[in-house]
Design an enzyme around this catalytic site. Structure first.
Site, PDB file in Angstrom:
ATOM      1  N   ARG A 224      -5.244  -1.620   1.015  1.00  0.00           N
ATOM      2  CA  ARG A 224      -5.089  -2.984   0.523  1.00  0.00           C
ATOM      3  C   ARG A 224      -6.263  -3.818   1.025  1.00  0.00           C
ATOM      4  O   ARG A 224      -6.754  -3.612   2.150  1.00  0.00           O
ATOM      5  CB  ARG A 224      -3.779  -3.606   1.043  1.00  0.00           C
ATOM      6  CG  ARG A 224      -2.524  -3.063   0.396  1.00  0.00           C
ATOM      7  CD  ARG A 224      -2.377  -3.508  -1.057  1.00  0.00           C
ATOM      8  NE  ARG A 224      -1.136  -3.043  -1.646  1.00  0.00           N
ATOM      9  CZ  ARG A 224      -1.012  -1.941  -2.408  1.00  0.00           C
ATOM     10  NH1 ARG A 224      -2.070  -1.177  -2.656  1.00  0.00           N
ATOM     11  NH2 ARG A 224       0.155  -1.617  -2.928  1.00  0.00           N
ATOM     12  N   HIS A 272      -9.395  -1.339  -8.073  1.00  0.00           N
ATOM     13  CA  HIS A 272      -8.038  -0.902  -7.695  1.00  0.00           C
ATOM     14  C   HIS A 272      -7.529   0.216  -8.615  1.00  0.00           C
ATOM     15  O   HIS A 272      -6.477   0.085  -9.253  1.00  0.00           O
ATOM     16  CB  HIS A 272      -7.064  -2.100  -7.701  1.00  0.00           C
ATOM     17  CG  HIS A 272      -5.836  -1.861  -6.860  1.00  0.00           C
ATOM     18  ND1 HIS A 272      -5.239  -2.828  -6.107  1.00  0.00           N
ATOM     19  CD2 HIS A 272      -5.091  -0.750  -6.661  1.00  0.00           C
ATOM     20  CE1 HIS A 272      -4.179  -2.333  -5.480  1.00  0.00           C
ATOM     21  NE2 HIS A 272      -4.069  -1.052  -5.805  1.00  0.00           N
TER      22      HIS A 272
HETATM   23  P1  NAP Z   1       3.371   6.291   3.735  1.00  0.00           P
HETATM   24  O1  NAP Z   1       3.741   7.675   3.326  1.00  0.00           O
HETATM   25  O2  NAP Z   1       4.449   5.329   4.064  1.00  0.00           O
HETATM   26  O3  NAP Z   1       2.389   6.448   5.002  1.00  0.00           O
HETATM   27  C1  NAP Z   1       2.027   5.376   5.796  1.00  0.00           C
HETATM   28  C2  NAP Z   1       1.234   5.884   7.007  1.00  0.00           C
HETATM   29  O4  NAP Z   1       0.670   4.760   7.681  1.00  0.00           O
HETATM   30  C3  NAP Z   1       2.113   6.618   8.016  1.00  0.00           C
HETATM   31  O5  NAP Z   1       1.406   7.716   8.572  1.00  0.00           O
HETATM   32  C4  NAP Z   1       2.362   5.551   9.096  1.00  0.00           C
HETATM   33  O6  NAP Z   1       2.562   6.049  10.414  1.00  0.00           O
HETATM   34  C5  NAP Z   1       1.032   4.819   9.062  1.00  0.00           C
HETATM   35  N1  NAP Z   1       1.195   3.472   9.633  1.00  0.00           N
HETATM   36  C6  NAP Z   1       1.983   2.460   9.185  1.00  0.00           C
HETATM   37  N2  NAP Z   1       1.901   1.401  10.009  1.00  0.00           N
HETATM   38  C7  NAP Z   1       1.050   1.758  11.003  1.00  0.00           C
HETATM   39  C8  NAP Z   1       0.582   1.118  12.178  1.00  0.00           C
HETATM   40  N3  NAP Z   1       0.975  -0.123  12.500  1.00  0.00           N
HETATM   41  N4  NAP Z   1      -0.270   1.787  12.970  1.00  0.00           N
HETATM   42  C9  NAP Z   1      -0.667   3.046  12.656  1.00  0.00           C
HETATM   43  N5  NAP Z   1      -0.244   3.726  11.563  1.00  0.00           N
HETATM   44  C10 NAP Z   1       0.602   3.079  10.750  1.00  0.00           C
HETATM   45  O7  NAP Z   1       2.468   5.603   2.626  1.00  0.00           O
HETATM   46  P2  NAP Z   1       1.584   6.297   1.466  1.00  0.00           P
HETATM   47  O8  NAP Z   1       2.427   6.746   0.350  1.00  0.00           O
HETATM   48  O9  NAP Z   1       0.684   7.291   2.105  1.00  0.00           O
HETATM   49  O10 NAP Z   1       0.740   5.027   0.953  1.00  0.00           O
HETATM   50  C11 NAP Z   1      -0.075   4.276   1.816  1.00  0.00           C
HETATM   51  C12 NAP Z   1      -0.607   3.023   1.135  1.00  0.00           C
HETATM   52  O11 NAP Z   1      -1.618   3.345   0.181  1.00  0.00           O
HETATM   53  C13 NAP Z   1       0.377   2.202   0.305  1.00  0.00           C
HETATM   54  O12 NAP Z   1       1.207   1.409   1.118  1.00  0.00           O
HETATM   55  C14 NAP Z   1      -0.538   1.369  -0.575  1.00  0.00           C
HETATM   56  O13 NAP Z   1      -0.838   0.149   0.061  1.00  0.00           O
HETATM   57  C15 NAP Z   1      -1.821   2.219  -0.664  1.00  0.00           C
HETATM   58  N6  NAP Z   1      -2.066   2.690  -2.046  1.00  0.00           N
HETATM   59  C16 NAP Z   1      -3.208   2.293  -2.688  1.00  0.00           C
HETATM   60  C17 NAP Z   1      -3.467   2.747  -3.977  1.00  0.00           C
HETATM   61  C18 NAP Z   1      -4.743   2.408  -4.705  1.00  0.00           C
HETATM   62  O14 NAP Z   1      -4.872   2.724  -5.878  1.00  0.00           O
HETATM   63  N7  NAP Z   1      -5.713   1.815  -4.066  1.00  0.00           N
HETATM   64  C19 NAP Z   1      -2.554   3.605  -4.601  1.00  0.00           C
HETATM   65  C20 NAP Z   1      -1.415   3.992  -3.918  1.00  0.00           C
HETATM   66  C21 NAP Z   1      -1.179   3.528  -2.638  1.00  0.00           C
HETATM   67  P3  NAP Z   1       3.852   6.935  10.779  1.00  0.00           P
HETATM   68  O15 NAP Z   1       3.601   8.277  10.084  1.00  0.00           O
HETATM   69  O16 NAP Z   1       3.813   7.045  12.234  1.00  0.00           O
HETATM   70  O17 NAP Z   1       5.042   6.224  10.216  1.00  0.00           O
HETATM   71  C1  GLV Z   2      -1.063   0.942  -5.672  1.00  0.00           C
HETATM   72  O1  GLV Z   2      -1.832   0.234  -5.123  1.00  0.00           O
HETATM   73  C2  GLV Z   2       0.178   1.396  -5.101  1.00  0.00           C
HETATM   74  O2  GLV Z   2       0.589   0.883  -4.063  1.00  0.00           O
HETATM   75  O3  GLV Z   2       0.785   2.291  -5.704  1.00  0.00           O
END
Ligand code: NAP
Ligand code: GLV
Length: 309
Positions: A224, A272
């Site tokens: 983000r 994005h």
């Molecule tokens: P997820 O499975 O919930 O993984 C989040 C990771 O971040 C976990 O390893 C978590 O640690 C870690 N984390 C959270 N808070 C933290 C903190 N304070 N300090 C250190 N580590 C922390 O999420 P995901 O599915 O991988 O997605 C991640 C993010 O990608 C989404 O929330 C979204 O914002 C972004 N995204 C962007 C796009 C794009 O097109 N640009 C698309 C999709 C997603 P723990 O394992 O210890 O809980």
């Molecule tokens: C895109 O940014 C998502 O969070 O899926």
């Protein structure tokens, strides 16, 4: 079963068609201002307050993305006790792996520099980089972070990972918590941000943390825009401390035309699109979770609202 769907102008027909096919028993309606008729489920992306306020009869709120910051920002206007579910991969993992691998290989193989030389019709060899000196640090070891890690390991890069709770991932040097962030940054030539946006992670990429990267490091932000303090990055790129950045997300989207990032050649921008929501896979996942919820069973993908992800 009644479902309210928030139209934000993206693939509406495709969504309605897929929902009709996958959940034929459901009555899906596009939510409009003033609609407070009963509903069982809501499917949203950055919903307006009026869509969800007071809807404590909902059985669940589904995010049309992996991130839920656009929903949780409603705060006290979110109906208490209603579970919020996010998409878990749903076709985004492979896209993230492609995007980040492309950016890392571009820097590692110096394609960014060759592109500039090509513009000047300049035939020149640049010394190859050493893989063992090109360690990649992935901030966030969740669903998408681990998919990125696996793709980078395929090319033999040393990989570091950072998460909130301590992890063990094969072949990855794992760091956890704020107290280990500096050591993680110091050990990473390229840092990839794939964290959720929460109160704890907002502004995490600032002059202090980015300044801990080795001289000539690279940043890839696919999480983000609010994770990054944009002026701090610009200053570090202009001073040469950071050699380049690939950014998919911004504090303000669309990125305003006058933003200095557009004119900085060492910053590469995309609008994005690192991992886009795939309608078919997303509807299949939402439908499967609705079926589980209807049976009163525990379901995957429920967000911990207090934690913020
Ligand atoms: P997820 O499975 O919930 O993984 C989040 C990771 O971040 C976990 O390893 C978590 O640690 C870690 N984390 C959270 N808070 C933290 C903190 N304070 N300090 C250190 N580590 C922390 O999420 P995901 O599915 O991988 O997605 C991640 C993010 O990608 C989404 O929330 C979204 O914002 C972004 N995204 C962007 C796009 C794009 O097109 N640009 C698309 C999709 C997603 P723990 O394992 O210890 O809980
Ligand atoms: C895109 O940014 C998502 O969070 O899926």
């Amino acid at each position: 079963m009644n479902i309210i769907f928030q139209d934000n102008g993206n693939h509406l027909d495709e969504w309605l068609q897929a929902l009709k096919q996958t959940l034929p028993q459901a009555k899906v309606r596009i939510w409009q201002e003033g609609d407070d008729a009963p509903a069982d489920y809501a499917i949203v992306w950055k919903p307006p307050v009026a869509m969800l306020r007071g809807r404590s009869a909902l059985k669940a709120i589904f995010s049309r993305g992996a991130g839920v910051d656009g929903i949780l920002q409603l705060g006290a206007d979110l109906p208490a006790g209603v579970p919020v579910l996010r998409l878990s991969d749903a076709g985004m993992g492979v896209q993230m792996a492609e995007y980040v691998t492309h950016a890392v290989l571009r820097y590692f193989r110096r394609f960014d520099e060759y592109q500039l030389l090509e513009r000047d019709a300049c035939w020149r060899f640049l010394p190859p980089r050493q893989r063992e000196d090109f360690s990649i640090g992935v901030l966030g070891l969740g669903v998408l972070g681990q998919r990125i890690v696996a793709a980078l390991q395929h090319f033999g890069f040393p990989v570091n990972g950072w998460s909130r709770t301590q992890k063990t991932v094969d072949g990855v040097t794992c760091y956890a918590g704020r107290e280990q962030l500096a050591a993680f940054m110091q050990a990473s030539k390229v840092v990839v941000c794939i964290l959720p946006l929460t109160a704890d992670t907002q502004g995490i990429l600032d002059r202090v943390s980015l300044g801990q990267l080795p001289q000539g490091a690279y940043l890839i932000n696919v999480a983000r825009g609010a994770h990054l303090v944009e002026d701090d990055l610009l200053a570090l790129v202009q001073s040469g401390q950071i050699a380049g950045a690939t950014l998919d997300v911004f504090a303000q989207e669309p990125l305003p035309r006058q933003h200095p990032f557009w004119r900085e050649p060492r910053i590469t921008l995309t609008p994005h699109i690192a991992a886009m929501t795939m309608v078919g896979e997303s509807v299949a996942q939402i439908a499967q979770r609705i079926q589980v919820l209807e049976q009163g069973l525990p379901v995957d993908g429920v967000v911990d609202i207090k934690r913020g992800y």
